[in-house]
Scaffold this active site. Structure first.
Site, mmCIF file in Angstrom:
data_model
loop_
_atom_site.group_PDB
_atom_site.id
_atom_site.type_symbol
_atom_site.label_atom_id
_atom_site.label_comp_id
_atom_site.label_asym_id
_atom_site.label_seq_id
_atom_site.Cartn_x
_atom_site.Cartn_y
_atom_site.Cartn_z
ATOM 1 N N SER A 42 2.473 2.979 -3.270
ATOM 2 C CA SER A 42 2.247 1.895 -4.224
ATOM 3 C C SER A 42 1.561 2.400 -5.482
ATOM 4 O O SER A 42 0.968 3.485 -5.506
ATOM 5 C CB SER A 42 1.400 0.777 -3.598
ATOM 6 O OG SER A 42 0.029 0.967 -3.834
ATOM 7 N N ILE A 43 1.624 1.568 -6.500
ATOM 8 C CA ILE A 43 1.008 1.880 -7.800
ATOM 9 C C ILE A 43 -0.508 1.947 -7.709
ATOM 10 O O ILE A 43 -1.179 2.546 -8.557
ATOM 11 C CB ILE A 43 1.440 0.818 -8.838
ATOM 12 C CG1 ILE A 43 1.175 1.318 -10.265
ATOM 13 C CG2 ILE A 43 0.766 -0.525 -8.565
ATOM 14 C CD1 ILE A 43 1.834 0.446 -11.333
ATOM 15 N N LYS A 44 -1.076 1.337 -6.666
ATOM 16 C CA LYS A 44 -2.530 1.283 -6.542
ATOM 17 C C LYS A 44 -3.157 2.645 -6.237
ATOM 18 O O LYS A 44 -4.384 2.795 -6.351
ATOM 19 C CB LYS A 44 -2.920 0.273 -5.467
ATOM 20 C CG LYS A 44 -2.525 -1.169 -5.789
ATOM 21 C CD LYS A 44 -3.246 -1.692 -7.017
ATOM 22 C CE LYS A 44 -2.987 -3.185 -7.211
ATOM 23 N NZ LYS A 44 -3.748 -3.753 -8.318
ATOM 24 N N ASP A 45 -2.359 3.633 -5.857
ATOM 25 C CA ASP A 45 -2.906 4.990 -5.685
ATOM 26 C C ASP A 45 -3.555 5.462 -6.979
ATOM 27 O O ASP A 45 -4.565 6.173 -6.963
ATOM 28 C CB ASP A 45 -1.791 5.970 -5.315
ATOM 29 C CG ASP A 45 -1.256 5.762 -3.908
ATOM 30 O OD1 ASP A 45 -1.730 4.828 -3.226
ATOM 31 O OD2 ASP A 45 -0.383 6.534 -3.494
ATOM 32 N N ALA A 48 -6.995 3.840 -7.411
ATOM 33 C CA ALA A 48 -7.906 4.270 -6.347
ATOM 34 C C ALA A 48 -8.551 5.606 -6.711
ATOM 35 O O ALA A 48 -9.773 5.778 -6.626
ATOM 36 C CB ALA A 48 -7.160 4.375 -5.026
#
Length: 457
Positions: A42-45, A48
């Site tokens: 996901s793009i949230k890596d 993070a």
């Protein structure tokens, strides 16, 4: 030899893919940025890694510490990967509407998962925002990134996602579209793209039940816009600091059903096994593109995550049927039901200070068997004839007590576009009615008898 020292080195530089099927008949080139190529799918890596590095640089997070975050799943996955690489522990709070797959994946990565109720106010002690904040206070050497307000969220997209899109389109991008949740993806990326070319148009995709669109268009944070919806990962009942409305030119709202159907179409027609909010982004962006894109335009749509998070929901036929998302039959909507009553607002409400005996008398006079309870203009509870009867049988003295002492939870507000089959699945012995607001913001109640009348007309 060529290899990664750890998975964080594999974050970013995700590919653009041209759509060829779901966009037929629409002018311009439609590209999607496929973010499930990140290690955590996901793009949230991206955010993070940036938030943890920022905390390390500032000395907020020390070796052996604990990362605590409220997440819809994907940010948690990204944080878990970074934590494994750097030796941290993780605790994540999630709303109970999130898919079981997301919770299972986080646990598989060694994280502790705390499940919190969805239908509570953001500042309620039980909300997943509040629980995360409290855990940070209770646990020594812990760090609560708070992706909603942490500036590293938007900065990560300004530094990576925006430059990647600009480079891969050779600066030819004219339209950028992304779902709106924490606000980092759309705001940070848009800021970079608009600095390269101020004429780039940014389209935000929002859910019905979320506050973003009305706030953008009116500057008013309207709590009456907020009601539960099913799509995960976009929309909010708060205004995160990472949402920069100056970076968003237009906002398009998308229903749960349209998002779910487009999600499955992208898998079937484009080979893109993506998440539910990806379907929201593509459906909403294409709705905008139908009327606004020209032949030479280039639109880039962000696809945030992978379909494995939704195997039990949008990719499950039984789940889709249960929610009326696979039916060919066209059902009347909540709006249709209200319009069939000539649009009149015949809502009977009961003040929370009214005595139980008076409430019974009023309901008998009006011929109704349930009613919302109000405190001024705010809906604070509900009563039904079965509740009143049960209460009086157990304690006759309640007749002289205020309704607030026995009322149940308020009736759920829903989108005026919800069809009958979905509304019927929301009603039960515990949930006896639903509510909507019409175009003039007047509240209306919809009961089981209303649904039966609509089905037989």
């Amino acid at each position: 030899m060529k290899y990664l020292n750890n998975l964080t080195e594999g974050i970013g530089n995700t590919p653009l893919l041209k759509l060829n099927s779901v966009n037929k008949g629409i002018k311009g080139t439609i590209l999607v940025k496929v973010e499930y190529f990140n290690p955590g799918n996901s793009i949230k890596d991206r955010i993070a890694l940036k938030m943890i590095e920022d905390a390390e640089e500032k000395g907020i997070l020390k070796p052996g510490g604990t990362i605590i975050e409220g997440t819809s799943g994907n940010t948690g996955m990204g944080l878990a990967l970074v934590a494994i690489s750097k030796g941290y522990k993780c605790i994540f709070t999630l709303a109970d509407k999130q898919s079981k797959e997301k919770m299972d994946v986080l646990r598989a990565m060694g994280a502790e998962v705390v499940v919190c109720p969805t239908n509570v106010a953001p500042d309620d002690p039980k909300s997943y925002y509040s629980v995360a904040k409290q855990l940070e206070k209770d646990i020594p050497n812990s760090f609560y990134p708070n992706q909603y307000d942490h500036p590293a969220n938007a900065i990560s997209h300004y530094e990576t996602t925006g430059p990647e899109i600009w480079s891969d389109t050779d600066g030819k991008i004219t339209h950028y579209a992304a779902g709106m949740g924490t606000g980092g993806t759309i705001s940070g990326t848009s800021k970079y793209l608009k600095e390269q070319n101020p004429n780039v148009i940014t389209i935000g995709l929002d859910s019905y039940g979320s506050v973003f669109k009305k706030y953008k268009e009116t500057g008013v944070f309207d709590e009456k816009e907020i009601y539960p919806y099913l799509t995960e990962g976009i929309g909010e009942d708060i205004l995160p600091k990472n949402v920069d409305f100056d970076m968003v030119d237009h906002i398009v709202k998308v229903t749960d059903k349209d998002a779910a159907i487009m999600t499955r179409r992208l898998a079937r027609e484009e080979g893109l096994f993506i998440g539910w909010s990806c379907g929201s982004a593509v459906h909403g962006a294409l709705e905008y593109a139908k009327e606004n894109l020209k032949e030479d335009d280039v639109m880039v749509i962000i696809l945030p995550d992978h379909g494995t998070r939704y195997l039990g929901k949008v990719y499950n036929d039984d789940w889709m049927k249960d929610h009326g998302f696979l039916e060919d039959r066209k059902f009347a909507t909540a709006k249709d039901i209200i319009m069939s009553k000539n649009g009149a607002s015949d809502l009977v409400t009961i003040e929370q200070t009214m005595k139980v005996g008076e409430a019974i008398k009023l309901m008998n006079q009006k011929g109704i068997d349930q009613a919302p309870v109000v405190d001024g203009n705010e809906f604070v509870g509900s009563v039904s004839d079965s509740l009143l009867l049960k209460s009086l049988v157990e304690n006759p003295e309640l007749k002289g007590k205020p309704v607030s002492e026995i009322m149940e939870a308020p009736f759920q507000f829903i989108s005026s576009l919800e069809p009958i089959d979905v509304m019927s699945s929301m009603l039960s012995k515990e949930k006896k009615a639903l509510m909507i607001r019409d175009e003039n913001n007047n509240p209306h109640i919809i009961t089981q008898s209303d649904l039966l009348v609509a089905m037989t007309n």
